[in-house]
Design an enzyme around this catalytic site. Structure first.
Site, PDB file in Angstrom:
ATOM      1  N   LYS A  93       0.825  -1.213   0.000  1.00  0.00           N
ATOM      2  CA  LYS A  93       0.000   0.000   0.000  1.00  0.00           C
ATOM      3  C   LYS A  93       0.855   1.257   0.000  1.00  0.00           C
ATOM      4  CE  LYS A  93      -3.817  -2.315   2.355  1.00  0.00           C
ATOM      5  NZ  LYS A  93      -4.432  -2.681   1.121  1.00  0.00           N
ATOM      6  N   CYS A  94       1.892   1.251  -0.816  1.00  0.00           N
ATOM      7  CA  CYS A  94       2.861   2.342  -0.887  1.00  0.00           C
ATOM      8  C   CYS A  94       2.790   2.980  -2.270  1.00  0.00           C
ATOM      9  CB  CYS A  94       4.266   1.759  -0.636  1.00  0.00           C
ATOM     10  SG  CYS A  94       5.636   2.895  -0.826  1.00  0.00           S
ATOM     11  N   GLY A  95       3.139   4.240  -2.354  1.00  0.00           N
ATOM     12  CA  GLY A  95       3.196   4.896  -3.650  1.00  0.00           C
ATOM     13  C   GLY A  95       4.222   4.257  -4.578  1.00  0.00           C
ATOM     14  N   LEU A  96       5.165   3.531  -4.018  1.00  0.00           N
ATOM     15  CA  LEU A  96       6.190   2.861  -4.823  1.00  0.00           C
ATOM     16  C   LEU A  96       5.809   1.417  -5.171  1.00  0.00           C
ATOM     17  CD1 LEU A  96       9.395   4.140  -2.942  1.00  0.00           C
ATOM     18  CD2 LEU A  96       8.366   5.041  -5.038  1.00  0.00           C
ATOM     19  N   THR A  97       4.653   0.955  -4.715  1.00  0.00           N
ATOM     20  CA  THR A  97       4.227  -0.430  -4.959  1.00  0.00           C
ATOM     21  C   THR A  97       4.258  -0.822  -6.433  1.00  0.00           C
ATOM     22  OG1 THR A  97       2.953  -0.456  -2.916  1.00  0.00           O
ATOM     23  CG2 THR A  97       2.368  -2.105  -4.566  1.00  0.00           C
TER      24      THR A  97
END
Length: 163
Positions: A34-38
Site C-alpha cells: 500500500k505504498c506509492g512505490l508499490t
C-alpha cells in the site's frame, strides 16, 4: 558473513532458505502493498523474468514499518502480489528492517553505502540491495530508484554468475 547464511522465514511459514541462492545473484527489496512505490513490483518481476535463467532472483521482504503500508496477513500479501502484479519471485516473512527488532538479514545489509554514501537505516519501502553470488552486498539503491534503472541493471549484470 554471507547474506545467504541468514535464516529468515518464508511468507507462508517455514524457511525462505536463502542458502539455496548461494552462487547466484539476488536483488533484496523491502516491499509493501500500500505504498506509492508499490508499482515497482512490475519492474521487479520483469527483472526476475529477464535474468532468472542466468542465476538471478529477486527476493521480496515484506515490511510494515513505514506508515503501516504492509498490514496484510501472509496470505493477503501473497495473493495481492500474485494477482495484482503477477509476482513469481520469492517473498519472505514480514520483518522489521530498522530499530531494535531489525532482522539479521537487514543487519547484514545496512552497512553498505549507496551511490550518495547513505548507510544505516532503511529510508522507505523498496530500498534495493544487489547481492553477489558469494553472498556479499555489491550495491545499494534508494527506494525511489526504479528497479530497471540503468545503474541497477548494470549492478545485476556485473554480479551474475559466470556462465
Amino acid at each position: 558473513m554471507s547474506v545467504y547464511e541468514v535464516e529468515i522465514g518464508g511468507l507462508r511459514g517455514g524457511s525462505a532458505d536463502l542458502d539455496q541462492y548461494k552462487g547466484k545473484a539476488a536483488l533484496v527489496v523491502n516491499v509493501a502493498s500500500k505504498c506509492g512505490l508499490t508499482p515497482q513490483y512490475e519492474g521487479l518481476e520483469r527483472l526476475q523474468q529477464r535474468y532468472a535463467d542466468r542465476g538471478f532472483t529477486v527476493i521480496g521482504v515484506p515490511c510494515n514499518q513505514f506508515m503501516g503500508q504492509e498490514p496484510g496477513t501472509p496470505e493477503e500479501i501473497a495473493e495481492f502480489c500474485s494477482t495484482t502484479y503477477g509476482v513469481t519471485f520469492p517473498l519472505t516473512e514480514k520483518v522489521e528492517v530498522n530499530g531494535e527488532g531489525r532482522h539479521p538479514l537487514y543487519q547484514a545489509l545496512v552497512g553498505t553505502p549507496d551511490a550518495e554514501g547513505h548507510t544505516g537505516d532503511i529510508r522507505w519501502n523498496f530500498e534495493k540491495f544487489v547481492i553477489a553470488p558469494d553472498g556479499t552486498v555489491a550495491a545499494r539503491f534508494a527506494p525511489q530508484t526504479d528497479p530497471e534503472a540503468p545503474e541497477v541493471v548494470s549492478a545485476i549484470e556485473e554480479n551474475l554468475p559466470a556462465a
